[in-house]
Design an enzyme around this catalytic site. Structure first.
Site, PDB file in Angstrom:
ATOM      1  N   ASP A  86       0.833  -1.201   0.000  1.00 33.06           N
ATOM      2  CA  ASP A  86       0.000   0.000   0.000  1.00 33.06           C
ATOM      3  C   ASP A  86       0.870   1.255   0.000  1.00 33.06           C
ATOM      4  O   ASP A  86       0.664   2.175  -0.794  1.00 33.06           O
ATOM      5  CB  ASP A  86      -0.921  -0.018   1.219  1.00 33.06           C
ATOM      6  CG  ASP A  86      -1.858   1.174   1.247  1.00 33.06           C
ATOM      7  OD1 ASP A  86      -2.568   1.398   0.257  1.00 33.06           O
ATOM      8  OD2 ASP A  86      -1.866   1.894   2.265  1.00 33.06           O
ATOM      9  N   ASP A  90       1.310   3.835  -3.162  1.00 31.59           N
ATOM     10  CA  ASP A  90       0.915   5.230  -2.914  1.00 31.59           C
ATOM     11  C   ASP A  90       1.994   6.191  -3.405  1.00 31.59           C
ATOM     12  O   ASP A  90       1.691   7.208  -4.037  1.00 31.59           O
ATOM     13  CB  ASP A  90       0.667   5.478  -1.424  1.00 31.59           C
ATOM     14  CG  ASP A  90      -0.656   4.920  -0.933  1.00 31.59           C
ATOM     15  OD1 ASP A  90      -1.456   4.437  -1.767  1.00 31.59           O
ATOM     16  OD2 ASP A  90      -0.877   4.958   0.284  1.00 31.59           O
TER      17      ASP A  90
END
Length: 193
Positions: A86, A90
């Site tokens: 994640d 990002d």
């Protein structure tokens, strides 16, 4: 800055959206990957002058960034690799969104500076947390605020308000610099205590 809203979202979404999406078979890492694919589409479509897609891709990618965590919490499938994936996607997504805005006509030099501060904001958090200091919610410009400003800049560029769009990019850079200071101060204070 949006910490109170984030707390509310983290309590409600896993019980609703996260639970539903997990039942239809969507995993947290799959949601992260889908969000990343939307981010890849932003500069790709912008390169082909399909500028209307940029704000849509920013919103969809941002939504999937919220959804992946909701699914993970709903299914108790929070993993260290999921957190790593994640965070990694990002950072790359931020870069891709700034690239899309450059293709859309915003100033490349200002965009690179804003991107640089955005990445340092994230680095400051991860380094602080490696030192055992809670960093969530510290600073004016976390990722959610940055995505909102990128969305606004993409709309302004779409409408050919390049000057105002560039001002938004400068605001991202300034708020990023302030956030780096705030996080550095938090780390120094925590280590001194």
């Amino acid at each position: 800055m949006l910490g109170k809203l984030r707390k509310y979202v983290n309590e409600i979404l896993p019980k609703t959206v996260g639970k539903y999406l997990s039942k239809i078979g969507l995993t947290p890492n799959a949601a992260t990957t889908i969000g990343f694919l939307f981010a890849i589409l932003a500069p790709t479509l912008a390169y082909f002058k399909f500028f209307i897609a940029i704000p849509i891709m920013i919103v969809l990618s941002g939504l999937m960034d919220v959804v992946d965590g909701a699914i993970a919490r709903a299914t108790n499938k929070t993993t260290k690799f999921g957190a790593y994936l994640d965070s990694l996607t990002d950072r790359i997504s931020d870069m891709l969104f700034f690239l899309a805005l450059i293709f859309e006509g915003l100033n490349p030099y200002l965009s690179i500076i804003a991107l640089g501060f955005s990445e340092i904001v994230s680095y400051a958090r991860s380094k602080g947390e490696l030192l055992g200091i809670k960093m969530e919610g510290i600073g004016l410009l976390e990722r959610s605020e940055r995505l909102i400003l990128l969305f606004v800049a993409s709309i302004l560029a779409l409408l050919k308000y390049y000057l105002v769009g560039n001002i938004i990019i400068v605001i991202i850079a300034i708020l990023g610099a302030i956030t780096v200071y705030q996080r550095s101060y938090r780390v120094k204070k925590a280590l001194n205590d």
